[in-house]
Design a protein around this motif. Structure first.
Motif, PDB file in Angstrom:
ATOM      1  N   ALA A 341       0.833  -1.198   0.000  1.00  0.00           N
ATOM      2  CA  ALA A 341       0.000   0.000   0.000  1.00  0.00           C
ATOM      3  C   ALA A 341       0.873   1.257   0.000  1.00  0.00           C
ATOM      4  N   ARG A 342       1.929   1.219   0.805  1.00  0.00           N
ATOM      5  CA  ARG A 342       2.760   2.421   0.957  1.00  0.00           C
ATOM      6  C   ARG A 342       3.492   2.761  -0.337  1.00  0.00           C
ATOM      7  N   LYS A 343       3.992   1.738  -1.012  1.00  0.00           N
ATOM      8  CA  LYS A 343       4.826   1.999  -2.194  1.00  0.00           C
ATOM      9  C   LYS A 343       3.993   2.177  -3.459  1.00  0.00           C
ATOM     10  N   GLY A 344       2.784   1.657  -3.455  1.00  0.00           N
ATOM     11  CA  GLY A 344       1.932   1.801  -4.636  1.00  0.00           C
ATOM     12  C   GLY A 344       2.238   0.781  -5.721  1.00  0.00           C
ATOM     13  N   CYS A 345       2.930  -0.320  -5.360  1.00  0.00           N
ATOM     14  CA  CYS A 345       3.210  -1.340  -6.377  1.00  0.00           C
ATOM     15  C   CYS A 345       2.055  -2.339  -6.437  1.00  0.00           C
ATOM     16  N   ASP A 346       2.120  -3.287  -7.387  1.00  0.00           N
ATOM     17  CA  ASP A 346       1.001  -4.221  -7.577  1.00  0.00           C
ATOM     18  C   ASP A 346       1.177  -5.494  -6.751  1.00  0.00           C
ATOM     19  N   TRP A 347       2.400  -5.995  -6.706  1.00  0.00           N
ATOM     20  CA  TRP A 347       2.682  -7.205  -5.937  1.00  0.00           C
ATOM     21  C   TRP A 347       3.915  -6.976  -5.078  1.00  0.00           C
ATOM     22  N   ILE A 348       3.956  -7.721  -3.978  1.00  0.00           N
ATOM     23  CA  ILE A 348       5.193  -7.783  -3.181  1.00  0.00           C
ATOM     24  C   ILE A 348       5.567  -9.262  -3.032  1.00  0.00           C
ATOM     25  N   VAL A 349       6.817  -9.558  -3.321  1.00  0.00           N
ATOM     26  CA  VAL A 349       7.341 -10.892  -3.014  1.00  0.00           C
ATOM     27  C   VAL A 349       8.021 -10.774  -1.655  1.00  0.00           C
ATOM     28  N   ALA A 350       7.414 -11.423  -0.661  1.00  0.00           N
ATOM     29  CA  ALA A 350       7.910 -11.255   0.706  1.00  0.00           C
ATOM     30  C   ALA A 350       8.766 -12.449   1.088  1.00  0.00           C
ATOM     31  N   ASN A 351       9.932 -12.197   1.650  1.00  0.00           N
ATOM     32  CA  ASN A 351      10.721 -13.328   2.144  1.00  0.00           C
ATOM     33  C   ASN A 351      11.257 -13.064   3.540  1.00  0.00           C
ATOM     34  N   ASP A 352      11.347 -14.150   4.273  1.00  0.00           N
ATOM     35  CA  ASP A 352      11.830 -14.106   5.644  1.00  0.00           C
ATOM     36  C   ASP A 352      13.355 -14.211   5.602  1.00  0.00           C
ATOM     37  N   VAL A 353      14.030 -13.186   6.052  1.00  0.00           N
ATOM     38  CA  VAL A 353      15.500 -13.218   6.000  1.00  0.00           C
ATOM     39  C   VAL A 353      16.108 -13.266   7.400  1.00  0.00           C
ATOM     40  N   SER A 354      15.315 -13.762   8.364  1.00  0.00           N
ATOM     41  CA  SER A 354      15.902 -13.862   9.704  1.00  0.00           C
ATOM     42  C   SER A 354      17.107 -14.808   9.653  1.00  0.00           C
ATOM     43  N   PRO A 355      18.058 -14.625  10.564  1.00  0.00           N
ATOM     44  CA  PRO A 355      19.354 -15.301  10.429  1.00  0.00           C
ATOM     45  C   PRO A 355      19.269 -16.813  10.239  1.00  0.00           C
ATOM     46  N   ASN A 356      18.231 -17.487  10.793  1.00  0.00           N
ATOM     47  CA  ASN A 356      18.185 -18.952  10.679  1.00  0.00           C
ATOM     48  C   ASN A 356      17.740 -19.436   9.297  1.00  0.00           C
ATOM     49  N   THR A 357      17.309 -18.549   8.392  1.00  0.00           N
ATOM     50  CA  THR A 357      16.762 -19.012   7.107  1.00  0.00           C
ATOM     51  C   THR A 357      17.825 -19.215   6.033  1.00  0.00           C
ATOM     52  N   GLU A 358      18.999 -18.668   6.221  1.00  0.00           N
ATOM     53  CA  GLU A 358      20.093 -18.784   5.247  1.00  0.00           C
ATOM     54  C   GLU A 358      19.681 -18.313   3.859  1.00  0.00           C
ATOM     55  N   THR A 359      18.780 -17.335   3.811  1.00  0.00           N
ATOM     56  CA  THR A 359      18.349 -16.825   2.508  1.00  0.00           C
ATOM     57  C   THR A 359      19.439 -15.964   1.874  1.00  0.00           C
ATOM     58  N   PHE A 360      20.109 -15.146   2.723  1.00  0.00           N
ATOM     59  CA  PHE A 360      21.173 -14.301   2.178  1.00  0.00           C
ATOM     60  C   PHE A 360      22.279 -15.172   1.600  1.00  0.00           C
ATOM     61  N   ALA A 361      22.640 -14.898   0.367  1.00  0.00           N
ATOM     62  CA  ALA A 361      23.736 -15.584  -0.314  1.00  0.00           C
ATOM     63  C   ALA A 361      23.461 -17.060  -0.589  1.00  0.00           C
ATOM     64  N   GLY A 362      22.387 -17.608  -0.012  1.00  0.00           N
ATOM     65  CA  GLY A 362      22.068 -19.007  -0.264  1.00  0.00           C
ATOM     66  C   GLY A 362      21.438 -19.179  -1.647  1.00  0.00           C
ATOM     67  N   ASP A 363      21.174 -20.432  -2.005  1.00  0.00           N
ATOM     68  CA  ASP A 363      20.589 -20.700  -3.321  1.00  0.00           C
ATOM     69  C   ASP A 363      19.098 -20.915  -3.248  1.00  0.00           C
ATOM     70  N   ALA A 364      18.528 -20.958  -2.032  1.00  0.00           N
ATOM     71  CA  ALA A 364      17.093 -21.244  -1.915  1.00  0.00           C
ATOM     72  C   ALA A 364      16.385 -20.084  -1.230  1.00  0.00           C
ATOM     73  N   ASN A 365      15.080 -20.058  -1.417  1.00  0.00           N
ATOM     74  CA  ASN A 365      14.296 -18.945  -0.904  1.00  0.00           C
ATOM     75  C   ASN A 365      12.884 -19.450  -0.602  1.00  0.00           C
ATOM     76  N   THR A 366      12.306 -18.979   0.494  1.00  0.00           N
ATOM     77  CA  THR A 366      10.907 -19.274   0.785  1.00  0.00           C
ATOM     78  C   THR A 366      10.158 -17.947   0.721  1.00  0.00           C
ATOM     79  N   VAL A 367       9.236 -17.825  -0.213  1.00  0.00           N
ATOM     80  CA  VAL A 367       8.600 -16.512  -0.417  1.00  0.00           C
ATOM     81  C   VAL A 367       7.078 -16.630  -0.400  1.00  0.00           C
ATOM     82  N   HIS A 368       6.449 -15.490  -0.256  1.00  0.00           N
ATOM     83  CA  HIS A 368       4.997 -15.363  -0.311  1.00  0.00           C
ATOM     84  C   HIS A 368       4.711 -14.287  -1.345  1.00  0.00           C
ATOM     85  N   LEU A 369       3.780 -14.567  -2.244  1.00  0.00           N
ATOM     86  CA  LEU A 369       3.410 -13.553  -3.239  1.00  0.00           C
ATOM     87  C   LEU A 369       2.182 -12.819  -2.715  1.00  0.00           C
TER      88      LEU A 369
END
Ligand code: C5P
Length: 403
Positions: A341-369
């Motif tokens: 809502a704030r940015k005015g875009c159509d979709w947000i791909v949300a991902n959890d980047v808390s330290p235990n997820t290893e999303t940063f620099a990793g090859d896998a990602n868990t996202v919500h559209l």
């Protein structure tokens, strides 16, 4: 051009197999990535060594090699291709595909795939003319298989007529035409941001966000594969430039915004970059000196332009579909909805980047559209698969009239 297109070439057992190393070269000259599968019959005419050398990749030739299944299952072989090309496609091979037989690696792949299949028949004139072969060709064409050739001419068996495999250059051209006509997003333009931005403190120091660029680059590549003319504006990363994508390298957020605006108009914008929210207002032209005993220099910060918000609110040049990312460490969905809502875009791909997820620099990602009225939870996927799935969802939306 075939830049970045991944072609799985299945070489069956016909004399025309001797032309396939040349075919591999022509496809690769056009930018394609070619991986070869050799049937037992094919291996009588061309060696794995030759095809491996010209494709610069491993050649797959046995369904029952356990190490191959471990490293690269047969389903993965077709999953990692944009199209399967059977050349030469012998009468026997066409019959097997038409019947759905799966008694070796090649036919198993062809039965298990959901990717487009192209065949370049090659056989004796009477085998080609036989009603059985013609019925098989009709069956395959009816299922959406693209048939390339064959040509009329002299045959290895001394006869003359229809059945010669199309020449490698003709096959390469047919593949180019196929991709030009079949990309779901052919004719659209996409802008993707990726990587971090570097905000200089002085000529040698900077502040930056954490970002490998893996996700943004994968999205640009996936959109390109669906036929978009794609510009990737990226901050400094270790990622190679994806072939077939126009890449603009920048450092700071302000440079990124200028490059994004220069890439418009576009129907699609995906902002995956981790843009620094602030830059150093007190940036100096000379390196700051450390004076022992003196207090450290204070850094004054000022806000950077928000690229996603700027693109989303552009009056005349707003891309029809604007997608942002939200890296969150808590309340992932609620924060993403607020951001949408704030940015005015159509979709947000949300991902959890808390330290235990290893999303940063990793090859896998868990996202919500997250869209204005829905949330889709995707399973844990590789970043390449997230890119492909997002590109597919973007194509669905554009086909449904969004943007
Ligand atoms: O506000 P936040 O940084 O969490 O929002 C993330 C989204 O906004 C991402 O899509 C990112 O690429 C985009 N962004 C941007 N320009 C900024 C900050 C964020 O495009 N200055």
């Amino acid at each position: 051009m075939l830049a970045g297109k991944r072609i799985l070439l299945i070489v069956a057992g016909g004399i025309a197999a001797y032309k396939t190393p040349d075919l591999v070269r022509h496809l690769r000259e056009r930018g394609a990535v070619v991986r070869c599968v050799l049937t037992d019959g094919g291996a009588q005419f061309v060696t794995p060594l030759t095809l491996g050398a010209v494709s610069e990749d491993k050649v797959y030739d046995s369904l029952f090699s356990l190490t191959d299944e471990h490293e690269m299952g047969h389903i993965n072989l077709s999953r990692q291709a944009d199209a399967l090309l059977v050349a030469p496609a012998t009468a026997n091979m066409l019959a097997k595909i038409a019947q759905g037989l799966a008694d070796d690696l090649a036919t198993t792949l062809l039965l298990a795939t959901d990717k487009p299949v192209l065949v370049a028949p090659a056989m004796n004139v009477r085998m080609w003319g036989h009603p059985a072969t013609q019925a098989n060709i009709d069956t395959l064409a009816g299922r959406g298989v693209t048939v390339i050739g064959p040509n009329e001419g002299d045959m290895a068996c001394g006869e003359y007529g229809m059945g010669r495999m199309s020449e490698p250059l003709e096959i390469a051209a047919a593949i180019e035409n196929f991709f030009a006509a079949n990309g779901r997003l052919t004719g659209s333009r996409a802008l993707v941001t990726s990587g971090p931005t570097y905000e200089p403190i002085d000529p040698v120091r900077y502040i930056a966000n954490r970002s490998s660029g893996k996700q943004g680059h994968a999205i640009a590549e996936a959109l390109m594969r669906l036929g978009t003319k794609t510009t990737l504006v990226t901050g400094p990363t270790q990622q190679p430039d994806p072939p077939g994508v126009q890449v603009v390298h920048v450092e700071s957020a302000r440079q990124m915004l200028v490059a994004c605006e220069a890439a418009l108009p576009a129907e699609i914008a995906v902002c995956a970059a981790a843009v620094a929210d602030w830059r150093v207002d007190t940036q100096t032209d000379q390196k700051l000196k450390k004076n022992t005993g003196a207090p450290p220099p204070p850094l004054m910060m000022t806000e950077n332009p928000d690229i996603l918000q700027t693109l989303s609110n552009a009056k005349n040049t707003r891309p029809g579909l604007v997608v942002g990312f939200a890296a969150e460490t808590e309340n992932v969905i609620a924060n993403a909805q607020a951001k949408l809502a704030r940015k005015g875009c159509d979709w947000i791909v949300a991902n959890d980047v808390s330290p235990n997820t290893e999303t940063f620099a990793g090859d896998a990602n868990t996202v919500h559209l997250v869209t204005a009225d829905s949330v889709e939870d995707w399973p844990r996927l590789s970043k390449a698969e997230v890119g492909e799935r997002l590109a597919d969802r973007i194509a669905d939306a554009l086909e449904a009239g969004h943007g």
